[in-house]
Design a protein around this motif. Sequence first.
Motif, mmCIF file in Angstrom:
data_model
loop_
_atom_site.group_PDB
_atom_site.id
_atom_site.type_symbol
_atom_site.label_atom_id
_atom_site.label_comp_id
_atom_site.label_asym_id
_atom_site.label_seq_id
_atom_site.Cartn_x
_atom_site.Cartn_y
_atom_site.Cartn_z
ATOM 1 N N GLY A 29 32.355 -16.369 0.588
ATOM 2 C CA GLY A 29 31.014 -16.601 0.840
ATOM 3 C C GLY A 29 28.964 -15.299 0.944
ATOM 4 N N GLY A 30 29.873 -13.766 0.915
ATOM 5 C CA GLY A 30 28.788 -12.846 0.826
ATOM 6 C C GLY A 30 28.541 -12.874 -0.628
ATOM 7 N N GLY A 31 29.082 -13.016 -1.273
ATOM 8 C CA GLY A 31 28.215 -13.178 -2.556
ATOM 9 C C GLY A 31 28.413 -11.837 -2.880
ATOM 10 N N SER A 32 27.992 -11.093 -4.626
ATOM 11 C CA SER A 32 28.019 -10.019 -4.759
ATOM 12 C C SER A 32 26.442 -9.424 -5.002
ATOM 13 C CB SER A 32 28.005 -10.102 -6.990
ATOM 14 O OG SER A 32 27.662 -8.893 -6.766
ATOM 15 N N THR A 33 26.764 -8.396 -3.639
ATOM 16 C CA THR A 33 25.618 -7.506 -3.118
ATOM 17 C C THR A 33 24.758 -6.762 -3.404
ATOM 18 O OG1 THR A 33 27.261 -6.722 -1.847
ATOM 19 C CG2 THR A 33 25.967 -8.643 -1.339
ATOM 20 N N GLU A 34 24.291 -5.937 -3.676
ATOM 21 C CA GLU A 34 24.100 -4.460 -4.362
ATOM 22 C C GLU A 34 25.149 -3.342 -3.985
ATOM 23 O OE1 GLU A 34 20.542 -0.389 -3.803
ATOM 24 O OE2 GLU A 34 19.947 -2.966 -3.788
ATOM 25 N N GLY A 35 25.708 -2.632 -4.511
ATOM 26 C CA GLY A 35 26.998 -1.708 -4.459
ATOM 27 C C GLY A 35 27.952 -2.008 -4.711
ATOM 28 N N SER A 36 28.800 -3.522 -4.880
ATOM 29 C CA SER A 36 29.631 -4.084 -4.535
ATOM 30 C C SER A 36 29.987 -3.729 -5.937
ATOM 31 C CB SER A 36 30.252 -6.029 -4.301
ATOM 32 O OG SER A 36 29.394 -6.428 -5.562
ATOM 33 N N ALA A 37 31.583 -3.594 -6.061
ATOM 34 C CA ALA A 37 31.989 -3.162 -7.478
ATOM 35 C C ALA A 37 33.935 -3.585 -7.394
ATOM 36 C CB ALA A 37 32.398 -1.439 -7.389
ATOM 37 N N LEU A 38 34.250 -4.016 -8.040
ATOM 38 C CA LEU A 38 35.734 -4.435 -8.460
ATOM 39 C C LEU A 38 36.427 -3.133 -7.648
ATOM 40 C CD1 LEU A 38 37.846 -6.299 -9.983
ATOM 41 C CD2 LEU A 38 37.724 -4.858 -11.649
ATOM 42 N N SER A 39 36.241 -2.348 -7.815
ATOM 43 C CA SER A 39 37.007 -1.044 -7.157
ATOM 44 C C SER A 39 36.994 -0.593 -5.826
ATOM 45 C CB SER A 39 36.279 0.251 -7.688
ATOM 46 O OG SER A 39 34.661 0.677 -7.653
ATOM 47 N N GLY A 40 35.655 -1.257 -5.107
ATOM 48 C CA GLY A 40 35.847 -1.739 -4.476
ATOM 49 C C GLY A 40 36.947 -2.818 -3.123
ATOM 50 N N ASP A 41 36.943 -3.981 -4.355
ATOM 51 C CA ASP A 41 37.583 -5.025 -4.322
ATOM 52 C C ASP A 41 38.979 -4.795 -4.342
ATOM 53 O OD1 ASP A 41 35.808 -6.535 -3.201
ATOM 54 O OD2 ASP A 41 35.642 -7.749 -5.607
ATOM 55 N N LEU A 42 39.845 -3.477 -4.738
ATOM 56 C CA LEU A 42 41.153 -2.985 -5.457
ATOM 57 C C LEU A 42 41.621 -2.339 -4.414
ATOM 58 C CD1 LEU A 42 40.718 -2.141 -8.834
ATOM 59 C CD2 LEU A 42 41.923 -4.353 -8.193
ATOM 60 N N TRP A 43 40.569 -1.802 -3.472
ATOM 61 C CA TRP A 43 40.579 -0.725 -2.870
ATOM 62 C C TRP A 43 41.048 -1.301 -1.128
ATOM 63 C CZ3 TRP A 43 42.673 4.002 -2.682
ATOM 64 C CH2 TRP A 43 41.862 4.716 -3.921
ATOM 65 N N ALA A 44 40.284 -3.107 -1.262
ATOM 66 C CA ALA A 44 40.740 -3.416 -0.091
ATOM 67 C C ALA A 44 41.915 -4.206 -0.200
ATOM 68 C CB ALA A 44 39.972 -4.201 -0.372
ATOM 69 N N VAL A 45 42.876 -4.898 -1.867
ATOM 70 C CA VAL A 45 43.535 -5.104 -1.582
ATOM 71 C C VAL A 45 44.748 -3.833 -0.692
ATOM 72 C CG1 VAL A 45 45.212 -5.843 -3.443
ATOM 73 C CG2 VAL A 45 43.311 -6.945 -3.071
ATOM 74 N N PHE A 46 44.727 -1.868 -1.869
ATOM 75 C CA PHE A 46 45.233 -1.685 -1.458
ATOM 76 C C PHE A 46 45.407 -1.466 -0.091
ATOM 77 C CE2 PHE A 46 46.066 3.028 -1.622
ATOM 78 C CZ PHE A 46 47.398 2.759 -1.405
ATOM 79 N N ASN A 47 44.395 -1.509 0.453
ATOM 80 C CA ASN A 47 44.032 -0.674 2.115
ATOM 81 C C ASN A 47 44.848 -2.370 2.519
ATOM 82 O OD1 ASN A 47 43.317 -0.371 4.291
ATOM 83 N ND2 ASN A 47 41.895 -1.888 4.705
ATOM 84 N N LEU A 48 45.110 -3.278 2.593
ATOM 85 C CA LEU A 48 46.094 -4.489 2.697
ATOM 86 C C LEU A 48 47.574 -4.349 3.379
ATOM 87 C CD1 LEU A 48 46.396 -6.987 4.422
ATOM 88 C CD2 LEU A 48 46.046 -7.944 1.438
ATOM 89 N N LEU A 49 48.007 -3.598 1.496
ATOM 90 C CA LEU A 49 49.189 -3.676 1.323
ATOM 91 C C LEU A 49 49.769 -2.411 2.478
ATOM 92 C CD1 LEU A 49 49.215 -3.876 -2.491
ATOM 93 C CD2 LEU A 49 50.383 -5.210 -0.860
ATOM 94 N N LEU A 50 48.687 -1.279 2.780
ATOM 95 C CA LEU A 50 49.277 -0.265 3.631
ATOM 96 C C LEU A 50 49.430 -0.570 4.466
ATOM 97 C CD1 LEU A 50 47.058 2.645 2.421
ATOM 98 C CD2 LEU A 50 49.903 2.464 1.864
ATOM 99 N N TRP A 51 48.279 -1.770 4.775
ATOM 100 C CA TRP A 51 48.096 -1.921 6.199
ATOM 101 C C TRP A 51 49.255 -3.009 6.805
ATOM 102 C CZ3 TRP A 51 45.773 -0.586 11.170
ATOM 103 C CH2 TRP A 51 46.353 -1.364 11.779
#
Length: 186
Positions: A29-51
């Motif tokens: 729902g936040g949509g694509s905002t300035e500064g958003s990138a696929l790499s950020g989403d991939l880091w978030a998934v990696f963080n989820l796995l580590l967490w």
Amino acid sequence: PFVFKKRTTARQFGFGALALIGVTSLVVGGGSTEGSALSGDLWAVFNLLLWTVYFILVQRIRQDGEDATSILASVFISSCIVATPLTLLTAKGTHDIVGLGWKGWTLEVTMVLGPGLVGHGMMMWAQRHLDIRVASLMGLASPVISTVGAWAIYSQSLRLLQVVGGVVVLAGLTGIMLDHRGNRAR
């Protein structure tokens, strides 16, 4: 439930799924905002796995009787050893580190002491006393808190899908807590 051999009911899975759907709505729902990138989403998934691995390991260590303060001290020391070189390697010049100013350093120290020390310390203490299914799913409240904080502190706009997603997350978590409470009473 699979790692710790906990029997989970269809209702518990349903409430968990509801909370996950809410988090997804909140993020999408936040949509694509300035500064958003696929790499950020991939880091978030990696963080989820580590967490997830971290959470399960802490739960096992706490069940074995280890004190939360010992674990927390180990985590902070390890984080320092890992984060400091990464910060120095990825900084875009000394201004990124030295140029924070008093406000930046105050926010940094507040973040380390607040969510870092107090938040993790309380969660580690609770993991010995809470069912891991409840403890882990309660972490889904974090995106709701972060979104409300961004709206209140930084005047970021909220879209209807984010508001609905936040309400759905809280409804799912409330259901999980009430169901768990009812099961403990029985």
